[in-house]
Design a protein around this motif. Structure first.
Motif, short mmCIF file in Angstrom:
data_model
loop_
_atom_site.label_atom_id
_atom_site.label_comp_id
_atom_site.label_asym_id
_atom_site.label_seq_id
_atom_site.Cartn_x
_atom_site.Cartn_y
_atom_site.Cartn_z
N UNK A 93 -14.42 1.70 -15.86
CA UNK A 93 -13.35 1.33 -14.93
C UNK A 93 -13.42 2.27 -13.74
N UNK A 94 -13.06 1.73 -12.57
CA UNK A 94 -13.09 2.53 -11.34
C UNK A 94 -11.97 2.08 -10.43
N UNK A 95 -11.46 3.01 -9.64
CA UNK A 95 -10.47 2.73 -8.61
C UNK A 95 -11.11 3.07 -7.27
N UNK A 96 -11.10 2.12 -6.37
CA UNK A 96 -11.74 2.31 -5.06
C UNK A 96 -10.72 2.11 -3.95
N UNK A 97 -10.99 2.74 -2.84
CA UNK A 97 -10.09 2.65 -1.68
C UNK A 97 -10.25 1.30 -1.01
N UNK A 98 -9.15 0.78 -0.48
CA UNK A 98 -9.19 -0.49 0.25
C UNK A 98 -8.73 -0.26 1.69
N UNK A 99 -9.51 -0.78 2.63
CA UNK A 99 -9.15 -0.64 4.03
C UNK A 99 -9.52 0.72 4.58
N UNK A 100 -9.49 0.82 5.91
CA UNK A 100 -9.76 2.10 6.54
C UNK A 100 -11.24 2.41 6.61
N UNK A 101 -11.53 3.62 7.08
CA UNK A 101 -12.92 4.05 7.25
C UNK A 101 -13.63 4.25 5.92
#
Length: 606
Positions: A225-233
């Motif tokens: 499982x992984x959590x990734x950033x959404x949006x932005x640079x």
């Protein structure tokens, strides 16, 4: 005497009023405040009975507190009077500022309404301002502000001096009702705040419990499982990964935070990843391990928010499907390859040949087709035929273990480290038909879709057959060499199928060794084989047939004995406008012609 004591009476009343108002501010809850209001009327304003009627959310008034009589308190506390009945009472009688006094001469009409009441019998008044048991005095309590929202009504009864309150008594009761309204509003506010705090604390506890549950489910999940950033640079950058994903990819969590999935995905699967929806998207692709190998995984995405209006994150579930993919690839390989020799089977041969043919006759192509073919031949590296100086010819320069139909040398992500050398590798995608075709197109140089006659031909290179006359016109084409083993049946009958199978396996190896990378060797069935060799002229094809026949003739050792088989080759040519069956039948017929002619030569020699 009375006039001299009036200031003293007022001072005493103010002191009592100050005390009871001070008591209002010490109550800890709304219920305590309401009871303090009722007790203050009895203790500080010299009434024997006091009742506090509180407005409910539905508008009706409920007896919330009572003071002065335990019997009356037990009888009417908690009972409800309708708002209409109370509005009627507050519009009757005499108006003393904000107070409302209803004398017994008018109040008798209220005896049967639904407002809770408590009265005691007594004698009729002897003088004008004497209090009658059925007299009623109400002190409405309004919320502060211009709206004058009714909070409740204080009803009092039986003044201790037995008289109607004078102007000072009326003012004191009105002041007390005003202060009681403030105290009730404050108590309600405190009560609402306390309930809000309790609710907030419960929500925070639930949130902490939910976060802890999520953390444990995330950290200790058996799959990645992984959590990734959404949006932005930093869109797509991995913020958090669990132990299972780190173990799967062989990278520590601190290193994983430097990457996004786009950095880890196999180059051939980047399009699949980019097409995967963030919300509910699914994809099957390959991710890179630390050791440079790739593992097949299934990705499932969902979007989560930190708060209602907070930043959103991408939660990705990564499941290891390496074993399933390996089985699927093995099943696809078995479906398209001969189980004994490992060569492409009849169905796969026809599929590859069909990919090179279109329904448009070669004669209709004319000079444009020839020019296009020459360009293909030059670019594809086959225009010069079988030049030993160019590609090493058919000798030992070829890898003896190479099988152009077997795809052992092609690597699109699994590689030898994955242990799939004997299994063909396909392009990623949910359907193996197109993926399988794409893999072979990439390997064998057949990167063209079969046309359907009327479709566009921008990406299709038309193939034509070279001249079979005595003069070589220089045309290069797709040669189809049909091979039939001579003497194989007698070996099978004499030594058994085990020996026959060993002979077929060795013949397949020798044929595969004798062709170039990009050519196809397939087993059509029984002791029949077919070779597809592109970019050959007539002389090149004849030379290839001789080379392959000479490679098959040497003895084959099986279980300590040497056996020999011969081979007859028929050379056909694939050409646009022909069907697959027509191409194979043409080569088959030429093979039988060649077999009969060789038999005649042998008989004459005998």
């Amino acid at each position: 005497m009375e006039t001299e004591s009036e200031p003293y009476v007022r001072l005493s009343t103010l002191r009592q009023l100050h005390q009871v108002v001070a008591d209002l501010n010490t109550a800890r809850s709304l219920a305590d405040t309401l009871q303090t209001v009722a007790d203050g009327v009895v203790a500080g304003l010299n009434y024997e009975l006091a009742c506090v009627n509180l407005v409910r959310p539905d508008g009706d008034l409920v007896v919330a507190a009572f003071a002065g009589s335990s019997a009356a308190e037990a009888l009417i506390t908690g009972r409800v009077g309708s708002r209409a009945s109370w509005d009627r009472r507050l519009s009757m009688g005499s108006e003393w500022g904000d107070l409302r006094f209803i004398p017994h001469t008018e109040g008798w009409v209220l005896m049967e309404d639904d407002v809770p009441q408590w009265h005691t019998d007594g004698p009729a008044p002897r003088f004008e301002d004497e209090w009658h048991p059925h007299d009623r005095l109400y002190a409405p309590m309004y919320a502060s502000g211009s709206g004058r929202e009714l909070l409740g009504v204080i009803s009092v009864d039986r003044p201790r001096n037995g008289r109607h309150p004078g102007p000072w008594g009326q003012e004191a009761l009105q002041m007390y009702a005003s202060q009681s309204a403030i105290a009730i509003s404050n108590a309600r506010l405190r009560s609402n705040m306390q309930r809000a705090l309790v609710r907030l604390e419960r929500e925070q506890q639930a949130l902490r419990a939910s976060e802890e549950s999520f953390r444990q489910a995330f950290e200790y999940a058996p799959s990645g499982m992984a959590i990734a950033e959404m949006g932005g640079d930093q869109h797509g950058r991995l913020l958090r990964t669990n132990d299972a994903l780190c173990r799967l990819l062989g990278r520590p969590a601190s290193v994983m935070r430097r990457y996004s999935f786009a950095d880890l995905v196999h180059p051939e699967d980047i399009g699949t990843l980019l097409r995967t929806s963030a919300e509910g998207g699914r994809a099957e692709l390959r991710l890179g391990r630390r050791d440079g190998t790739y593992v097949w995984v299934s990705l499932r995405n969902s979007v989560v928010a930190d708060t209602a209006d907070g930043p959103r994150f991408l939660l990705t579930h990564v499941e290891d499907i390496e074993e399933r993919k390996r089985h699927e690839l093995q099943l696809a390989h078995r479906a398209s390859h001969d189980a004994l020799t490992g060569l492409p089977n009849s169905a796969e041969l026809r599929s590859r040949l069909s990919a090179r043919l279109c329904e448009r006759p070669a004669q209709a192509v004319g000079a444009a087709a020839t020019a296009g073919y020459d360009g293909y031949g030059g670019g594809g590296g086959h225009a010069g035929g079988y030049d030993s100086a160019r590609d090493g010819g058919y000798g030992s320069g070829h890898d003896a273990g190479h099988d152009t139909g077997h795809d052992a040398g092609h690597d699109s992500g699994y590689g030898s480290a994955a242990g799939y050398d004997s299994v063909p590798v396909y392009e990623s995608g949910p359907g193996y038909d197109s993926a399988y075709e794409s893999s072979y197109e990439h390997e064998h140089g057949f990167g063209f879709e079969p046309a359907n006659g009327a479709g566009p031909y921008d990406h299709h290179v038309h193939i034509v057959a070279p001249s079979t006359g005595e003069v070589d016109d220089g045309t290069k084409g797709l040669a189809v060499l049909f091979c039939d083993l001579d003497g194989f049946k007698s070996i099978n009958d004499r030594f058994g199928h085990h020996t026959g199978d060993a002979v077929l396996i060795e013949v397949a190896r020798r044929l595969t060794t004798g062709v170039r990378d990009g050519d196809t060797v397939a087993r059509l069935g029984g002791d029949e084989f077919v070779v597809l060799a592109d970019g050959l002229g007539a002389a090149d094809a004849a030379d290839l047939a001789v080379r392959l026949r000479n490679a098959i003739i040497p003895p084959i050792r099986v279980d300590g004995r040497a056996v020999r088989v011969g081979a007859s080759f028929g050379i056909g040519w694939a050409e646009c406008g022909m069907t697959v069956e027509e191409v194979l039948n043409s080569a088959d017929q030429r093979m039988y012609v060649e077999k009969r002619s060789r038999a005649k030569v042998q008989r004459r020699a005998g």
